[in-house]
Design a protein around this motif. Structure first.
Motif, mmCIF file in Angstrom:
data_model
loop_
_atom_site.group_PDB
_atom_site.id
_atom_site.type_symbol
_atom_site.label_atom_id
_atom_site.label_comp_id
_atom_site.label_asym_id
_atom_site.label_seq_id
_atom_site.Cartn_x
_atom_site.Cartn_y
_atom_site.Cartn_z
ATOM 1 N N LYS A 1 -31.463 -15.461 -1.981
ATOM 2 C CA LYS A 1 -31.339 -16.014 -0.626
ATOM 3 C C LYS A 1 -30.440 -17.240 -0.615
ATOM 4 O O LYS A 1 -29.627 -17.421 0.305
ATOM 5 N N ALA A 2 -30.549 -18.082 -1.635
ATOM 6 C CA ALA A 2 -29.683 -19.268 -1.713
ATOM 7 C C ALA A 2 -28.215 -18.857 -1.837
ATOM 8 O O ALA A 2 -27.332 -19.471 -1.225
ATOM 9 N N CYS A 3 -27.944 -17.807 -2.609
ATOM 10 C CA CYS A 3 -26.574 -17.313 -2.753
ATOM 11 C C CYS A 3 -26.054 -16.759 -1.435
ATOM 12 O O CYS A 3 -24.930 -17.069 -1.024
ATOM 13 N N VAL A 4 -26.860 -15.957 -0.766
ATOM 14 C CA VAL A 4 -26.451 -15.360 0.502
ATOM 15 C C VAL A 4 -26.224 -16.450 1.550
ATOM 16 O O VAL A 4 -25.235 -16.426 2.288
ATOM 17 N N GLU A 5 -27.117 -17.411 1.587
ATOM 18 C CA GLU A 5 -26.987 -18.499 2.554
ATOM 19 C C GLU A 5 -25.683 -19.259 2.371
ATOM 20 O O GLU A 5 -24.944 -19.524 3.328
ATOM 21 N N ARG A 6 -25.356 -19.602 1.125
ATOM 22 C CA ARG A 6 -24.112 -20.327 0.847
ATOM 23 C C ARG A 6 -22.899 -19.462 1.149
ATOM 24 O O ARG A 6 -21.906 -19.929 1.712
#
Length: 147
Positions: free
Chosen positions: A119-124
């Protein structure tokens, strides 16, 4: 800003796909779920090709490709010339994929990253714009290899 996002996974990543897709919907994005939806063995190229086609045909602006390692499905997505899929494992690589390479798909390995890191990767990835400028020349060369 909400986006239309296509997401696809093989059997090794279907649970991560479901969790990320639900999270994206909760954030207001329109998610095109291309499968798979269970633990039965499937072939990751089939889902990578579906995702590549969805991006190429304008069904989604961005894509998320998931398999056990993220490698195989990323290779399959990149067979479509309209796609620039980057395998990422942490937010900085997701940011650089967008800002420098104008990636329109990120690939993640379900056996390598957990749901929160995914999720952190997708968000960034979604929050980052392509920088253009000198990077445009390089990205243009990706579509026309000089072999």
């Amino acid at each position: 800003m909400p986006h239309r996002i296509a997401i696809a996974a093989d059997h090794a990543a279907y649970q991560l796909k479901s969790e990320v897709a639900d999270w994206l919907r909760d954030a207001g994005h329109d998610v095109l779920d291309l499968g798979t939806n269970g633990p039965e063995s499937v072939d990751y190229p089939d889902y990578g090709y579906k995702l590549g086609k969805a991006i190429a045909e304008g069904e989604a602006r961005f894509g998320i490709a998931l398999c056990g390692s993220g490698i195989g499905i990323s290779i399959a997505v990149n067979r479509n010339p309209a796609c620039r899929s980057a395998l990422v494992s942490e937010p900085l690589s997701a940011e650089l994929a967008r800002s420098h390479n104008d990636a329109n798909v990120i690939a993640l390995g379900a056996r390598l990253v957990g749901p929160e890191m995914a999720k952190a990767c997708v968000e960034r990835f979604l929050a980052t714009e392509f920088l253009g400028d000198r990077h445009s020349r390089r990205v243009d060369k990706l579509g026309e290899p000089q072999l």
